[in-house]
Design an enzyme around this catalytic site. Structure first.
Site, short mmCIF file in Angstrom:
data_model
loop_
_atom_site.label_atom_id
_atom_site.label_comp_id
_atom_site.label_asym_id
_atom_site.label_seq_id
_atom_site.Cartn_x
_atom_site.Cartn_y
_atom_site.Cartn_z
N ASP A 159 0.84 -1.20 0.00
CA ASP A 159 0.00 0.00 0.00
C ASP A 159 0.88 1.25 0.00
O ASP A 159 1.76 1.38 -0.85
CB ASP A 159 -0.95 -0.05 1.20
CG ASP A 159 -2.01 1.03 1.19
OD1 ASP A 159 -2.94 0.95 0.38
OD2 ASP A 159 -1.88 1.96 2.00
N TYR B 5 -1.80 11.39 1.64
CA TYR B 5 -2.65 11.58 0.46
C TYR B 5 -2.66 13.03 0.02
O TYR B 5 -2.68 13.32 -1.19
CB TYR B 5 -4.08 11.12 0.78
CG TYR B 5 -4.20 9.63 1.01
CD1 TYR B 5 -4.41 8.76 -0.06
CD2 TYR B 5 -4.11 9.09 2.28
CE1 TYR B 5 -4.53 7.40 0.14
CE2 TYR B 5 -4.22 7.72 2.49
CZ TYR B 5 -4.42 6.88 1.43
OH TYR B 5 -4.52 5.52 1.63
N HIS C 222 -7.13 -6.61 -0.41
CA HIS C 222 -6.05 -5.62 -0.45
C HIS C 222 -4.99 -5.90 0.61
O HIS C 222 -3.81 -5.65 0.40
CB HIS C 222 -6.65 -4.22 -0.23
CG HIS C 222 -5.64 -3.12 -0.21
ND1 HIS C 222 -5.00 -2.68 -1.35
CD2 HIS C 222 -5.15 -2.37 0.82
CE1 HIS C 222 -4.17 -1.70 -1.03
NE2 HIS C 222 -4.23 -1.49 0.27
#
Length: 351
Positions: free
Chosen positions: A163, A275, A332
């Site tokens: 990730d 982010y 994930h």
């Protein structure tokens, strides 16, 4: 600022505002239905879950990096002097997401799993909150890895990442090929693929809605904390995003991840600022034509609800020595969802 960047910024804020409006309505309805006390009633966790101090996982350590001055926390298993395997976690995780690999590879490696900057017991740079996003650019994060390898007493490593840790690992392998002996990335595409793929596949654009939401100030932090960090529960155990194997994440494991963000000293904005910086800070350089020269293994859970399998296509154009291994039925969180399968793939490839 160029016209292209102005247009891109305006589009990002427009999309972010749309998703923010949707989430405001959703949050308001949830607060009405379940009560404002439940909505704002997240717990500040004083007591550490026992699993975080399991001696079988390794020993806790700290190093202070030179350029940033930040104190990094890590857990290490295996004897000093063995080759370094450095494991970088993603969002919303911490070092504990590598618990299976810490136990499995300690006989062959010095396995080190740090909390990345702004996570867990690793310090977060000031200023805190939304306005601290410039301190979470990819260049800052890759420099942390470089200094961490040096602080641990090594000149190179086998770099393992998932990730957001994978975002950092890809760029680190591009910028510092002499420091990476082998690269293993899990459920994260090469940076030269993601933006183009999302612009041409609306289904992936739709799955990436939270990346736009996280561009807004304050609201994402409130959302993550609401209903006692219910978003984290949904990530790991929810029907859509969660692990496909029901016993992959125990209640104690889930509490360990919540503790990462609910400690008295925790700074939720640190993790979300990854982010924000990714959208706001320009990339270190153009990804076009960049190569990862070290042998690279990509492991991908094919039931990832956030990132499509199609993102793996074309990686060999950037990585000449490339191996792709799919893990059928894994989410994930592939290294936690199917740890035995992932460890088997890693061990075979590392041989």
């Amino acid at each position: 600022m160029s016209l292209a960047r102005i247009i891109r910024s305006a589009m990002t804020w427009g999309i972010a505002s749309f998703y923010g409006s949707v989430m405001l309505v959703t949050m308001t309805l949830g607060a009405i239905r379940r009560g404002p006390r439940a909505f704002f009633g997240y717990k500040v966790r004083q007591d550490r879950p026992k699993c975080l101090d399991d001696p079988e996982l390794g020993t806790h350590g700290y190093v202070r990096l030179k350029s940033s001055g930040l104190r990094f926390h890590y857990v290490a298993a295996g004897e000093r002097g063995k080759p370094l395997m450095l494991c970088l976690h993603g969002f919303p995780e911490c070092w504990y997401s590598w618990r299976h690999q810490l136990k499995e590879f300690r006989n062959s490696y010095r396995v080190v799993a740090p909390d990345l900057r702004g996570y867990g017991e690793t310090e977060s740079p000031q200023p805190f909150g939304y306005w601290g996003w410039p301190n979470f650019s990819v260049s800052h994060l890759t420099n942390d890895v470089r200094e961490l390898i040096e602080a641990l007493g090594y000149s190179s490593c086998t770099l393992v990442a998932h990730d957001w840790g994978g975002v950092v690992a890809w760029q680190f392998a591009i910028d510092h090929p002499d420091l990476v002996d082998k690269l293993i990335v899990m459920n994260i595409p090469h940076p030269g693929i993601f933006a183009k793929y999302m612009s041409t596949h609306f289904s992936q654009f739709r799955r990436s809605w939270y990346m736009f939401l996280f561009q807004l100030p304050w609201l994402p932090e409130i959302l993550v904390k609401s209903f006692d960090f219910e978003m984290i529960s949904d990530c790991f155990k929810g029907k859509g995003m969660g692990c496909r194997r029901r016993d992959a994440i125990t209640d104690e494991d889930l509490e360990a991840f919540k503790y990462t963000f609910a400690r008295p000293e925790a700074n939720m904005s640190g993790a979300i600022n990854y982010y924000r910086a990714a959208f706001k800070a320009p990339p270190p350089r153009s990804y076009k034509g960049t190569k990862v020269t070290c042998p690279t293994l990509m492991i991908w859970g094919d039931q990832d609800a956030a990132l499509e399998v199609g993102l793996t296509e074309g990686t060999d154009k950037f990585v000449p020595d490339f191996t792709l291994k799919m893990v059928p039925g894994a989410s994930h969180w592939v290294q936690q969802d199917q740890p035995e399968v992932v460890i088997g793939i890693m061990r075979d490839w590392l041989k």
